[in-house]
Design a protein around this motif. Structure first.
Motif, short mmCIF file in Angstrom:
data_model
loop_
_atom_site.label_atom_id
_atom_site.label_comp_id
_atom_site.label_asym_id
_atom_site.label_seq_id
_atom_site.Cartn_x
_atom_site.Cartn_y
_atom_site.Cartn_z
N GLY A 1 0.81 -1.21 0.00
CA GLY A 1 0.00 0.00 0.00
C GLY A 1 0.85 1.26 0.00
O GLY A 1 0.53 2.24 -0.69
N ALA A 2 1.93 1.24 0.75
CA ALA A 2 2.84 2.39 0.77
C ALA A 2 3.50 2.58 -0.59
O ALA A 2 3.69 3.72 -1.03
N LEU A 3 3.83 1.48 -1.26
CA LEU A 3 4.42 1.58 -2.60
C LEU A 3 3.46 2.30 -3.55
O LEU A 3 3.86 3.23 -4.26
N VAL A 4 2.22 1.90 -3.53
CA VAL A 4 1.24 2.49 -4.44
C VAL A 4 0.95 3.95 -4.09
O VAL A 4 0.79 4.79 -4.98
N MET A 5 0.90 4.26 -2.81
CA MET A 5 0.55 5.62 -2.40
C MET A 5 1.72 6.60 -2.49
O MET A 5 1.53 7.76 -2.83
N LEU A 6 2.91 6.13 -2.18
CA LEU A 6 4.05 7.05 -2.10
C LEU A 6 4.80 7.25 -3.41
O LEU A 6 5.42 8.30 -3.61
N THR A 7 4.73 6.28 -4.31
CA THR A 7 5.48 6.42 -5.57
C THR A 7 5.07 7.65 -6.36
O THR A 7 5.95 8.43 -6.78
N PRO A 8 3.77 7.89 -6.61
CA PRO A 8 3.43 9.11 -7.35
C PRO A 8 3.83 10.39 -6.62
O PRO A 8 4.26 11.36 -7.25
N LEU A 9 3.71 10.39 -5.30
CA LEU A 9 4.12 11.58 -4.54
C LEU A 9 5.61 11.84 -4.67
O LEU A 9 6.03 12.98 -4.94
N ILE A 10 6.41 10.81 -4.49
CA ILE A 10 7.86 10.98 -4.55
C ILE A 10 8.30 11.38 -5.96
O ILE A 10 9.11 12.30 -6.14
N VAL A 11 7.77 10.69 -6.96
CA VAL A 11 8.14 11.01 -8.34
C VAL A 11 7.70 12.43 -8.70
O VAL A 11 8.46 13.19 -9.30
N GLY A 12 6.49 12.81 -8.33
CA GLY A 12 6.00 14.14 -8.65
C GLY A 12 6.78 15.24 -7.97
O GLY A 12 7.07 16.27 -8.58
N ILE A 13 7.15 15.02 -6.70
CA ILE A 13 7.87 16.05 -5.96
C ILE A 13 9.32 16.18 -6.44
O ILE A 13 9.82 17.28 -6.66
N PHE A 14 9.99 15.04 -6.61
CA PHE A 14 11.42 15.09 -6.91
C PHE A 14 11.74 15.16 -8.40
O PHE A 14 12.79 15.68 -8.77
N PHE A 15 10.87 14.63 -9.26
CA PHE A 15 11.20 14.57 -10.69
C PHE A 15 10.26 15.35 -11.59
O PHE A 15 10.51 15.48 -12.78
N GLY A 16 9.15 15.84 -11.06
CA GLY A 16 8.26 16.69 -11.84
C GLY A 16 7.10 15.96 -12.49
O GLY A 16 7.01 14.73 -12.48
N VAL A 17 6.22 16.78 -13.09
CA VAL A 17 4.99 16.23 -13.65
C VAL A 17 5.23 15.44 -14.93
O VAL A 17 4.46 14.53 -15.25
N GLU A 18 6.28 15.76 -15.67
CA GLU A 18 6.55 15.00 -16.90
C GLU A 18 6.91 13.55 -16.57
O GLU A 18 6.39 12.62 -17.19
N THR A 19 7.79 13.38 -15.61
CA THR A 19 8.16 12.03 -15.20
C THR A 19 6.98 11.32 -14.58
O THR A 19 6.76 10.12 -14.82
N LEU A 20 6.18 12.05 -13.81
CA LEU A 20 4.99 11.45 -13.20
C LEU A 20 3.99 11.01 -14.26
O LEU A 20 3.36 9.95 -14.12
N SER A 21 3.87 11.78 -15.33
CA SER A 21 2.97 11.36 -16.41
C SER A 21 3.47 10.06 -17.04
O SER A 21 2.67 9.19 -17.39
N GLY A 22 4.77 9.91 -17.17
CA GLY A 22 5.33 8.65 -17.67
C GLY A 22 5.07 7.49 -16.73
O GLY A 22 4.73 6.39 -17.16
#
Length: 167
Positions: free
Chosen positions: A111-132
């Motif tokens: 559950g933490a993997l599913v919930m935290l991955t988009p947050l971490i990717v969005g915060i540290f790598f931006g919306v482009e990486t998060l869209s990928g």
């Protein structure tokens, strides 16, 4: 008949995921998702890995919970006299407690993997990486679910054949 409804559920989940991805792209003001840019491409690879990682973590959790349950059943067979003969009642409450505790405790990491991955990717790598990441997990997750459906359908087919041969 159950496979029909499972296929319908998978299709509905894929459609909802696609709609949510569209809402994310619209809300994040992304005009295009170019898979040739390095940020989006890396996000696609990470996103494609996520459903398999989640499935592996879930299977590991279920396996450890099942092992605890088997150990408890063995303990009850060894310690409760008359259980093998059917004259004594097993301790159901302990088995239910093991199952409930394991379902709560063991499912925290997936559950933490599913919930935290988009947050971490969005915060540290931006919306482009998060869209990928979101696009990769959408496509890969639908494939995982379709493979599961095909597996269930093959099991239903095997059961149906064995039933028809017995007639």
């Amino acid at each position: 008949m159950c496979c029909f409804f499972q296929g319908f559920a998978i299709g509905s989940a894929a459609l909802v995921s696609l709609a949510l991805f569209g809402a994310f792209v619209s809300r994040a003001s992304i005009s295009t998702v170019d898979v040739l840019t390095p940020k989006v491409f890396i996000g696609l690879i990470v996103g494609a890995m996520l459903p398999y990682w989640f499935s592996a973590m879930t299977m590991k959790s279920v396996g450890s919970a099942a092992l605890k349950m088997v150990e408890e059943v063995r303990r009850q067979f060894n310690t409760i006299p008359g259980l093998m003969e059917g004259t004594a009642k097993p301790d159901y409450a302990t088995c239910v407690k093991i199952s409930t505790d394991a379902s709560i405790k063991e499912m925290i990491p997936p559950g933490a993997l599913v919930m935290l991955t988009p947050l971490i990717v969005g915060i540290f790598f931006g919306v482009e990486t998060l869209s990928g990441v979101l696009a990769g997990s959408l496509v890969s997750g639908v494939q995982v679910m379709l493979r599961l459906l095909v597996n269930i359908m093959s099991l239903v087919n095997i059961n149906l054949r064995s039933y028809l041969f017995r007639l």
